[in-house]
Design an enzyme around this catalytic site. Structure first.
Site, PDB file in Angstrom:
ATOM      1  N   LEU A  51      53.308  37.757  29.074  1.00  0.00           N
ATOM      2  CA  LEU A  51      52.833  39.026  29.624  1.00  0.00           C
ATOM      3  C   LEU A  51      51.383  39.325  29.215  1.00  0.00           C
ATOM      4  O   LEU A  51      50.949  40.457  29.226  1.00  0.00           O
ATOM      5  CB  LEU A  51      53.756  40.163  29.179  1.00  0.00           C
ATOM      6  CG  LEU A  51      55.186  40.079  29.721  1.00  0.00           C
ATOM      7  CD1 LEU A  51      56.044  41.206  29.134  1.00  0.00           C
ATOM      8  CD2 LEU A  51      55.194  40.152  31.237  1.00  0.00           C
ATOM      9  N   SER A 110      45.202  38.744  26.006  1.00  0.00           N
ATOM     10  CA  SER A 110      44.086  39.162  26.853  1.00  0.00           C
ATOM     11  C   SER A 110      44.056  40.671  27.033  1.00  0.00           C
ATOM     12  O   SER A 110      42.988  41.258  27.248  1.00  0.00           O
ATOM     13  CB  SER A 110      44.146  38.477  28.216  1.00  0.00           C
ATOM     14  OG  SER A 110      45.374  38.715  28.858  1.00  0.00           O
ATOM     15  N   ALA A 111      45.210  41.323  26.903  1.00  0.00           N
ATOM     16  CA  ALA A 111      45.237  42.790  26.990  1.00  0.00           C
ATOM     17  C   ALA A 111      44.443  43.410  25.842  1.00  0.00           C
ATOM     18  O   ALA A 111      43.715  44.390  26.030  1.00  0.00           O
ATOM     19  CB  ALA A 111      46.676  43.294  26.968  1.00  0.00           C
ATOM     20  N   ASP A 133      45.315  36.646  35.092  1.00  0.00           N
ATOM     21  CA  ASP A 133      45.796  37.784  34.298  1.00  0.00           C
ATOM     22  C   ASP A 133      44.647  38.698  33.884  1.00  0.00           C
ATOM     23  O   ASP A 133      44.790  39.926  33.846  1.00  0.00           O
ATOM     24  CB  ASP A 133      46.531  37.303  33.045  1.00  0.00           C
ATOM     25  CG  ASP A 133      47.824  36.584  33.372  1.00  0.00           C
ATOM     26  OD1 ASP A 133      48.214  36.605  34.549  1.00  0.00           O
ATOM     27  OD2 ASP A 133      48.430  36.000  32.459  1.00  0.00           O
TER      28      ASP A 133
END
Length: 291
Positions: free
Chosen positions: A55, A59-60, A103
């Site tokens: 998920l 990178s979030a 993403d």
């Protein structure tokens, strides 16, 4: 010392991601003549994204840090939106994290985004063609993941090496995957959700044929198959670890999915798609620079 946190995130956790984000941001500004004011700051993070579930938790964190830096230094108008996913990816690549742009594009733009990685355009401008879409076009979706994602595939995939070597099967399969995105966009615009479900299933079938079951991992395959067992369409959210499912028959089918997943210890949650996160300043960079 937070022993539980060390056990789950190691000795560095997301701190190294913050450091890499700062480094990449500074280098980009220097290379592009963007002046930064002299000021100190402190960065910290919290995340509720389940780990090792495909998920994009890493990178979030980087994307959030980049947004903080853009606002702190008041340079949001100087760094184009299209470029930002590449900065996020560069920060991860510097840490040995192998990934792609998809993403990061979704996280930078927010909402629903159609991505066209046309080779000529990407090579010329350094990024794909990203088109925001109305999130209301999406049907209700559900996320499936394991609370203990211990099996994410134990065999290293050779797909990338085969692609670079010119393997005809891999190349043709990848081209079909890309075409699924075009067909998916058309299905959403026409609200043909039966077609959309078929495309989701075909996406996973292609991945399965390319990567093989050993590389995908037994747990990941089980999550897809439990959805299909109740007639839902399903595919990986990314490279594995979590599955997105679509129940075309509605709430009764969702209930069946929840019951079957509960038997196997899988978590099912409705997908909440947030609208685009781009503000007026961001949109101006798009309007004045997109070819």
């Amino acid at each position: 010392m937070q022993v539980d946190r060390l056990d789950s995130e190691g000795y560095y956790g997301g701190v190294r991601l913050l450091m890499s984000a700062c480094n990449v941001f500074l280098k980009h500004c220097r290379e592009n003549g963007i002046q930064l004011r002299m000021a100190n700051f402190k960065l910290s993070y919290e995340t509720n994204i389940p780990r090792q579930t495909g998920l994009s938790g890493s990178s979030a964190i980087v994307c959030a840090a980049l947004n903080c830096l853009l606002d702190f230094y008041d340079v949001r108008h100087l760094i184009r939106v299209e470029v930002r996913p590449s900065l996020v990816l560069a920060a991860e690549n510097a840490l040995g994290i192998v990934a792609g742009l998809q993403d990061r594009v979704a996280q930078v733009y927010g909402g629903l985004v159609f991505m066209d990685f046309n080779k000529e355009h990407t090579e010329k401008f350094g990024h794909g063609i990203y088109t925001p879409m109305d999130i209301n076009l999406l049907p209700p979706l559900h996320l499936i993941f394991a609370e203990n994602p211990s099996d994410s595939g134990k065999v290293h995939s050779t797909v990338r090496q085969r692609w670079l070597a010119g393997d005809k099967f891999i190349i043709s399969s990848m081209e079909e995957v890309a075409n699924l995105a075009l067909e998916g966009r058309k299905a959403l615009l026409e609200k043909d959700y039966s077609k959309f479900a078929d495309l989701m299933n075909r996406n996973f079938d292609l991945r399965r044929s390319m990567f093989g079951e050993d590389a995908l991992g037994e747990l990941n395959i089980k999550m897809v198959e439990v959805a299909r067992k109740v007639g839902a369409a399903s595919k990986f959210t990314g490279s594995g670890g979590a599955v997105v499912a679509f129940c075309p028959e509605g709430p009764s089918q969702v209930k069946l999915l929840e019951n079957e997943c509960a038997k196997l210890g899988f978590v099912v949650q409705p997908v909440q798609v947030a609208p685009s996160r781009l503000n007026d300043i961001d949109l101006k960079t798009l309007a004045t620079t997109t070819p």
